[in-house]
Write a protein that holds these residues in place. Structure first.
Motif, PDB file in Angstrom:
ATOM      1  N   THR A 149       0.609  -0.775  -0.184  1.00 49.47           N
ATOM      2  CA  THR A 149      -0.022  -0.689   0.014  1.00 49.47           C
ATOM      3  C   THR A 149       0.965   1.843  -0.311  1.00 49.47           C
ATOM      4  OG1 THR A 149      -1.853  -1.095   1.312  1.00 49.47           O
ATOM      5  CG2 THR A 149      -2.000   1.491   1.274  1.00 49.47           C
ATOM      6  N   PRO A 150       0.768   2.317  -0.898  1.00 46.42           N
ATOM      7  CA  PRO A 150       1.561   3.420  -0.875  1.00 46.42           C
ATOM      8  C   PRO A 150       0.826   3.867   0.090  1.00 46.42           C
ATOM      9  CG  PRO A 150       0.569   2.978  -3.128  1.00 46.42           C
ATOM     10  CD  PRO A 150      -0.596   1.998  -2.093  1.00 46.42           C
ATOM     11  N   ILE A 151       2.258   4.554   0.645  1.00 47.88           N
ATOM     12  CA  ILE A 151       1.910   5.660   2.375  1.00 47.88           C
ATOM     13  C   ILE A 151       1.907   7.138   1.005  1.00 47.88           C
ATOM     14  CG2 ILE A 151       2.918   6.620   4.098  1.00 47.88           C
ATOM     15  CD1 ILE A 151       3.967   4.022   4.263  1.00 47.88           C
ATOM     16  N   ILE A 152       0.552   7.872   1.418  1.00 47.39           N
ATOM     17  CA  ILE A 152       0.736   9.218   0.321  1.00 47.39           C
ATOM     18  C   ILE A 152       0.439  10.655   1.476  1.00 47.39           C
ATOM     19  CG2 ILE A 152      -0.863  10.265  -0.121  1.00 47.39           C
ATOM     20  CD1 ILE A 152      -1.881   7.755  -2.194  1.00 47.39           C
ATOM     21  N   LEU A 153       1.527  11.470   2.236  1.00 46.47           N
ATOM     22  CA  LEU A 153       1.004  12.128   2.343  1.00 46.47           C
ATOM     23  C   LEU A 153       0.495  13.812   1.872  1.00 46.47           C
ATOM     24  CD1 LEU A 153       3.557  11.469   5.357  1.00 46.47           C
ATOM     25  CD2 LEU A 153       0.852  11.665   5.791  1.00 46.47           C
ATOM     26  N   GLU A 154      -0.466  14.523   2.052  1.00 45.26           N
ATOM     27  CA  GLU A 154      -0.401  15.716   1.648  1.00 45.26           C
ATOM     28  C   GLU A 154      -0.765  15.573   0.137  1.00 45.26           C
ATOM     29  OE1 GLU A 154       2.180  18.961   2.885  1.00 45.26           O
ATOM     30  OE2 GLU A 154       0.637  18.888   5.086  1.00 45.26           O
ATOM     31  N   ASP A 155      -1.052  14.687  -0.396  1.00 49.34           N
ATOM     32  CA  ASP A 155      -1.095  13.645  -1.708  1.00 49.34           C
ATOM     33  C   ASP A 155       0.003  14.263  -2.921  1.00 49.34           C
ATOM     34  OD1 ASP A 155      -3.964  14.384  -1.624  1.00 49.34           O
ATOM     35  OD2 ASP A 155      -3.358  16.735  -2.296  1.00 49.34           O
ATOM     36  N   LYS A 156       1.184  13.345  -1.988  1.00 48.69           N
ATOM     37  CA  LYS A 156       2.441  13.269  -2.204  1.00 48.69           C
ATOM     38  C   LYS A 156       3.132  11.484  -1.795  1.00 48.69           C
ATOM     39  CE  LYS A 156       4.441  17.879  -2.930  1.00 48.69           C
ATOM     40  NZ  LYS A 156       5.730  18.417  -2.381  1.00 48.69           N
ATOM     41  N   ILE A 157       2.961  10.652  -2.662  1.00 44.76           N
ATOM     42  CA  ILE A 157       4.187   9.965  -2.341  1.00 44.76           C
ATOM     43  C   ILE A 157       5.033   9.655  -0.978  1.00 44.76           C
ATOM     44  CG2 ILE A 157       4.208   6.692  -2.963  1.00 44.76           C
ATOM     45  CD1 ILE A 157       2.651   7.733  -5.547  1.00 44.76           C
ATOM     46  N   THR A 158       5.124   9.366  -0.479  1.00 42.52           N
ATOM     47  CA  THR A 158       6.626   9.064   0.182  1.00 42.52           C
ATOM     48  C   THR A 158       6.838   7.415   0.814  1.00 42.52           C
ATOM     49  OG1 THR A 158       4.682   9.562   2.505  1.00 42.52           O
ATOM     50  CG2 THR A 158       5.697  10.766   1.725  1.00 42.52           C
ATOM     51  N   GLY A 159       6.258   7.043   0.381  1.00 43.83           N
ATOM     52  CA  GLY A 159       6.552   5.301   0.899  1.00 43.83           C
ATOM     53  C   GLY A 159       5.537   5.141  -0.138  1.00 43.83           C
ATOM     54  N   VAL A 160       5.990   3.123   0.914  1.00 45.48           N
ATOM     55  CA  VAL A 160       5.509   2.059   0.726  1.00 45.48           C
ATOM     56  C   VAL A 160       4.988   1.106   1.767  1.00 45.48           C
ATOM     57  CG1 VAL A 160       4.978   1.888  -2.037  1.00 45.48           C
ATOM     58  CG2 VAL A 160       6.540   0.926  -1.314  1.00 45.48           C
ATOM     59  N   LEU A 161       4.235   0.666   2.146  1.00 45.77           N
ATOM     60  CA  LEU A 161       3.967  -0.252   3.429  1.00 45.77           C
ATOM     61  C   LEU A 161       4.050  -1.635   2.701  1.00 45.77           C
ATOM     62  CD1 LEU A 161       3.915  -1.506   6.399  1.00 45.77           C
ATOM     63  CD2 LEU A 161       1.277  -0.762   6.290  1.00 45.77           C
ATOM     64  N   SER A 162       4.577  -2.253   3.311  1.00 46.32           N
ATOM     65  CA  SER A 162       4.141  -3.783   2.462  1.00 46.32           C
ATOM     66  C   SER A 162       3.849  -5.035   3.906  1.00 46.32           C
ATOM     67  CB  SER A 162       5.939  -4.426   1.962  1.00 46.32           C
ATOM     68  OG  SER A 162       6.180  -5.901   0.628  1.00 46.32           O
TER      69      SER A 162
END
Length: 696
Positions: free
Chosen positions: A308-321
């Motif tokens: 799942t992508p980690i999205i903060l303020e409409d920006k992708i900051t990483g992913v969680l696997s």
């Protein structure tokens, strides 16, 4: 800085209007000599001579001395001119009157706005504790109205503020926290001292509820972070965090164990280098989750991965696997399916075994089929859907309908019963929808129909299978449009009515052979409830007999103890074609006639003790059909003539079998439905016809 002392000679001292004149004069002098004038009073700091309110608050009286100070160029001339002005009588030119008024008004507005706009609440009292003022913030925080409290004593109303304590000992109270209803206040209370005189106290306070809440939330966040850390470290699922650049920043112990790897071999590695075609790279690129992906790892390890992508303020900051061993998933899935099936079964059983409740207390029985019917009725009561109750005559369909109404949300409205079979066809429309005055012969006044009477309640249409097709169409319109028209009227009347219908007829066969509208059948059959006949729930006989004995004992004044084993065996062996109604009538007859305090086998009628009485309805029907065939053969024999009533019986029975109702048979024969019903009862064929319709 030069200074000159001046004695104020004006009889009222430096009051507001005089000070306004001083301010006006000071502004002129400052501008004229390019300097700054100040006024110093007693041991207080110097105040600019152009500041109205601070000068007013000095409250300089007649005969008191003030110091005039000046700084800047040509200060001696400025000092002299200002000192002479203060010694004068403060006569104002008519041309300057407007300027003075403007200064006073501007300063009043400024101080008033400051006082009103301050976010902190302010409440001031005099030395006696009487409230002098409060600002709007205080009114809002304390839920008070200034006009209601001004002049009242602080000890009588605002006891939450520590003003009383300050009035007693004249010591300030700084940083006091008080809880007021759902608010937390931070209060600073100080005495008001003018010169050396104690004049009262003022409380300045603010609502710090949000700050306290934020403080609590920060603590909770810290605690939650610690808990999440513990959870992540101890879960069996493998967890891997990747930053926006593709660098692995965290893996939990389970992730390392599942991949048979070491932490140092994973942390700090870039997934675009070690696994460029993996789903973590894909999710990081597209910014969308990838769920339930089965991946084959080395050493024969199969895992299910959710990224799942980690999205903060409409920006992708990483992913969680998150990965899980596939074998564990399969085992858990099987366990969940098994538990769900058991839970569903137990939930159904629990619902069936629950007490039916007060609404269905009149329907007696505890057998499995009875509980199933009551459980369905309880579910139906939770909705406003149309209900169709099926069952033989005498099974208690009306009791179920009444129970549904009582348990439903519209139980405050009326429960209106209509027996469609008991009302002639030409009167049924008027009975259901009402009529206007003069709409037909005998309509002397307006009459409200059953649907109008049932508004915001329930209408029970019993024996709806006996209704003619033209009336069926009108009932269908009521169900679809939720509106009616009185006979002879043009007004469309909106209604809110819950419809419950009941019948002993086989509506499916009636639809097949054209006796019942298919569209109405589906509209009625939203929630079908089948009431089993008494012969299919003989476990309820004991409950029913006990209930009726108790009821009849109260009505007749007798005290029947119970039923002997032989009599109960007779009750159990009997087929009960008339169902519960027949049982009630039989017990009433037995109790009325018996002289004993119990019911035994001798009290039962002969037909219950004979084989004929225990014949099933199907057997009775077959015998009757055979008898009819013999009669038809006799009719065709020209040499033998039978009594007219035998032919009448054959004709009526044939019409009933063909058309399925007293109304339809009557129309085909050219007689009224009452005549058909009377003849059918006379010849004992009404039950057989009913059973034939049920068995189709």
């Amino acid at each position: 800085m030069l200074r000159e002392d001046v004695i104020i000679n004006h009889e009222k001292g430096l009051h507001a209007r005089v000070v306004a004149m001083v301010v006006l004069k000071a502004n002129e002098i400052n501008k004229k000599y390019n300097c700054n004038l100040y006024i110093q009073y007693k041991d207080r700091k110097s105040i600019p001579a152009t500041s109205l309110m601070p000068l007013v608050l000095l409250k300089v009286k007649q005969g008191e001395t003030v110091g005039v100070e000046v700084e800047g160029k040509e200060n001696r001339e400025a000092l002299k001119e200002m000192a002479n002005f203060l010694r004068g009588d403060f006569h104002i030119k008519e041309s300057d009157q407007g300027k003075v008024d403007n200064i006073i008004e501007d300063n009043n507005i400024t101080w008033e706005q400051v006082f009103k706009s301050t976010a902190n609440g302010i409440v001031a009292v005099d030395e006696h504790g009487n409230i002098m003022l409060s600002n709007p913030s205080a009114d809002n925080i304390l839920n008070i109205v200034y006009e209601d409290i001004v002049g009242k004593n602080i000890g009588d109303i605002l006891t939450s503020l520590p003003l009383i304590d300050v009035l007693k000992d004249r010591d300030p109270r700084i940083g006091v926290k008080k809880t007021l209803e759902d608010k937390m206040l931070l209060i600073n209370t100080t005495p008001i001292i003018i010169g050396k005189d104690f004049k009262g106290a003022v409380a300045v306070f603010e609502d710090i509820s949000n700050l306290e809440r934020i403080k609590s939330e920060l603590y909770e966040v810290k605690e939650l972070k610690e808990r999440l850390q513990r959870i992540v470290e101890n879960v069996h699922d493998g967890i891997c965090l990747v930053n926006r650049d593709g660098v692995i920043t965290y893996v939990n112990p389970a992730y390392i164990e599942l991949l048979r790897d070491k932490e140092e071999n994973l942390l700090g590695k870039n997934i675009f280098e070690i696994s460029p075609n993996g789903i973590r790279c894909e999710a990081l690129k597209i910014g969308r989750p990838i769920i339930g992906k089965v991946i084959k790892k080395r050493e024969g390890i199969n895992v299910v991965a959710n990224v799942t992508p980690i999205i903060l303020e409409d920006k992708i900051t990483g992913v969680l696997s998150v990965i899980k061993d596939l074998s564990e998933v399969q085992i858990l899935t099987e366990m969940v399916n098994e538990i769900s099936a058991k839970a569903e079964y137990l939930e159904g059983e629990l619902y069936r075994r629950e007490e039916p409740g007060e609404a269905f207390s009149k329907f007696i029985g505890r057998s499995g089929k009875t509980l199933d019917a009551l459980a369905m009725a309880k579910k139906a009561a939770k909705t406003n859907a149309t209900v169709l109750i099926r069952g033989e005559s005498g099974t208690g369909k009306e009791l179920i309908a009444e129970g549904i109404h009582t348990s439903s949300s519209n139980n405050r409205g009326p429960f209106v019963r209509v027996n469609c079979a008991a009302i002639p066809e030409n009167l049924l429309e008027s009975e259901l929808f009402g009529h206007e005055k003069g709409s037909f012969t005998g309509a002397y006044k307006r009459k409200l129909g059953k649907f109008e009477l049932a508004h915001n309640g329930t209408i029970f249409l019993d024996e709806i299978g006996e209704m003619e097709k033209n009336m069926q169409a009108k009932i269908l319109r009521v169900i679809q449009e939720r509106e009616i028209q009185r006979v002879g009227g043009d007004e469309t009347i909106k209604i809110n009515v819950r419809i419950i219908a009941a019948t002993h007829r086989n509506l499916e066969d009636m639809v097949r052979y054209g006796g019942f509208r298919e569209d109405l059948y589906y509209r009625l059959n939203v929630i079908p409830i089948y009431i089993p006949p008494l012969r299919e729930r003989k476990q309820d006989l004991a409950f029913l007999i006990g209930y009726f004995l108790e009821k009849l004992d109260m009505e007749t004044g007798k005290n029947i103890i119970g039923v002997t084993n032989e009599a109960m065996e007779g009750f159990l062996n009997y087929k009960w074609p008339g169902n519960v109604r027949e049982l009630q009538n039989l017990l009433e007859r037995i109790i009325t006639l018996t002289e004993k305090d119990y019911i035994d086998l001798k009290d039962l009628p002969l037909y219950m003790k004979s084989d004929e009485g225990n014949e099933t309805s199907k057997q009775i029907l077959e015998k009757q059909v055979l008898k009819n065939k013999n009669l038809m053969e006799i009719i065709e024999d020209e040499e033998e003539i039978l009594p007219l009533k035998d032919y009448e019986k054959i004709i009526i029975e044939k019409a009933l079998k063909k058309y399925g109702s007293f109304n339809a048979a009557g129309k085909a024969l050219g007689i009224t439905h009452k005549t058909v019903a009377s003849k059918a009862r006379q010849y004992g064929i009404e039950k057989i016809v009913s059973w034939e319709n049920l068995s189709r």
